[in-house]
Design an enzyme around this catalytic site. Structure first.
Site, PDB file in Angstrom:
ATOM      1  N   ASP A  52       3.953  -3.471   5.996  1.00 15.13           N
ATOM      2  CA  ASP A  52       3.627  -4.899   6.071  1.00 15.13           C
ATOM      3  C   ASP A  52       3.350  -5.510   4.699  1.00 15.13           C
ATOM      4  O   ASP A  52       3.126  -4.797   3.721  1.00 15.13           O
ATOM      5  CB  ASP A  52       2.353  -5.077   6.916  1.00 15.13           C
ATOM      6  CG  ASP A  52       2.696  -5.254   8.380  1.00 15.13           C
ATOM      7  OD1 ASP A  52       3.897  -5.352   8.711  1.00 15.13           O
ATOM      8  OD2 ASP A  52       1.759  -5.278   9.202  1.00 15.13           O
ATOM      9  N   TYR A 110      -1.336   8.060   6.513  1.00 12.21           N
ATOM     10  CA  TYR A 110      -1.797   6.837   5.866  1.00 12.21           C
ATOM     11  C   TYR A 110      -3.184   7.076   5.283  1.00 12.21           C
ATOM     12  O   TYR A 110      -3.969   7.858   5.820  1.00 12.21           O
ATOM     13  CB  TYR A 110      -1.912   5.684   6.878  1.00 12.21           C
ATOM     14  CG  TYR A 110      -0.610   5.007   7.191  1.00 12.21           C
ATOM     15  CD1 TYR A 110      -0.114   3.992   6.382  1.00 12.21           C
ATOM     16  CD2 TYR A 110       0.124   5.379   8.318  1.00 12.21           C
ATOM     17  CE1 TYR A 110       1.077   3.356   6.690  1.00 12.21           C
ATOM     18  CE2 TYR A 110       1.326   4.748   8.621  1.00 12.21           C
ATOM     19  CZ  TYR A 110       1.797   3.728   7.803  1.00 12.21           C
ATOM     20  OH  TYR A 110       2.970   3.105   8.092  1.00 12.21           O
TER      21      TYR A 110
END
Lengths: 256, 256
Positions: A52, A110
């Site tokens: 994103d 992540y």
């Protein structure tokens, strides 16, 4: 035709995310521009993961197909010369033209970075400033409930169109740093906004606004509306992508 | 009327420098916009030092005059709420309306950051990547020649209009870090581009392209054209400004 795999790192701060958008600066857009200037024609690039707006990548993979007779290892050098300093191709190599890095990769890691104390202009967009005191034991207790195979409807964007919301979380570690906290999460795959909603939920637990014990029910409710907003994008780093099950197994062995 | 002194830090990466320019994002422009929204009228701010495009400040000072009856210490909080995360007012306080931070301050310290190894997107614009191996002993030898009182014509932009180019350098240290080098320079004042030209000169010495011994003659020649281009702005940090001689003396005592 040769399929070239790129290992890429980027600072997401000045990008509107991975995916190409007209008149926006995106990672895909920048790399495709570099590829076009070499090929003199448009070349599509396919990523392992579409990050994103403002999300960073310590390790991202993407591939493209070329008919040019260039040593596969040279692509990193050629493209780096055409890219700005906030993207870098770490490595390039040939892969099987049947291998698709998005569909064939096995899982991801992540990392979410946050810091305490005075806000710093030099961490702006790179780590999330947290002003509240956090109870880390409570956060670790809540983190345990995410591990395993669950339907993560409660922890994904309501906009998600994917039907199967079952994912497997292998690890969820909360690591204390000199002046902050890092949340490291390893999973088979992640739904849209999933990491950032889990992070903001864990922060709520750390602040004392949620009970660790209610996490199980929260997941089972499959209700996005009960959970807080996404954590800011600038703290999030795509850290690893496992191209094979072996790579994933090695990571688990090294990090247990 | 009250004169308010602000202690400011900023990440220069996304600024076209300190000084106001129409349609550009500048530090002065952003702070004056914040001041205007509080005062409902234009308020001019005066800095200790006008930093260039992309140069950072760990510590910058600036003052403005206000007729508003606001607790001087509260200005930092009020302005921070109106500023983006890449500028931060560290502190605000009242000062003597006769004190002008540019004309009355006593000296400054700049730090220049560079790193070796693979270029990193996360250091882009914050530290300068150096690919060559550097001979640090040679750099330290050359650095010695800058210390003291000299005419720095050779080491300032040819565009400088100031007539008196004599400045005093108190210290010039070359510090090895984990994966790089920092050059710390303390002086009574600096000419336009002076730090960045000294840094690029020292890098040339470190690479073996210049002899440390010729530094004396180089300074005495008063010829800008013999010296290399300015080092990139992104590695430069305005680190300290001494408001009084006492502050400067304390710094020298602590750093000897």
């Amino acid at each position: 035709m040769t399929r070239i795999l790129l290992k890429i790192t980027y600072n997401g701060k000045e990008f509107d995310g991975w995916q190409y958008q007209q008149n926006r600066r995106t990672v895909q857009g920048e790399i495709e521009r570099a590829l076009k200037s070499v090929h003199r024609e448009f070349i599509r690039i396919h990523p392992a993961s579409r990050t994103d707006k403002h999300v960073h990548a310590l390790e991202q993979y993407a591939h493209f197909d070329t008919t040019l007779d260039i040593d596969p290892e040279k692509w990193s050098f050629i493209l780096n010369n055409k890219l700005s300093g906030d993207i870098r191709i770490i490595e390039s190599k040939e892969i099987d033209p049947e291998y698709h890095v998005r569909y064939h990769s096995k899982g991801k890691v992540y990392r979410y970075k946050m810091y305490f104390g005075e806000p710093s202009p030099f961490k702006y967009g790179l780590e999330t400033h947290v002003k509240d005191e956090l109870n880390i034991d409570r956060m670790r207790e809540a983190a345990e409930y995410f591990i395993g195979t669950h339907d993560f409807t409660s922890f994904s964007s309501a906009k998600t169109v994917i039907e199967n919301k079952v994912r497997h979380i292998y690890k969820l570690d909360i690591i204390e740093t000199t002046n902050g906290l890092e949340i490291v999460i390893m999973g088979s795959g992640f739904l849209y906004n999933m990491v950032r909603i889990i992070v903001s939920y864990l922060l709520e637990v750390g602040k004392g606004n949620r009970n660790p014990e209610s996490t199980k029910e929260n997941i089972e409710n499959k209700d996005r509306t009960q959970n807080p907003k996404v954590a800011p994008a600038g703290g999030l780093y795509l850290e690893r992508i496992f191209l094979t099950e072996e790579e994933q197994g090695d990571y688990l062995k090294e990090n247990t």
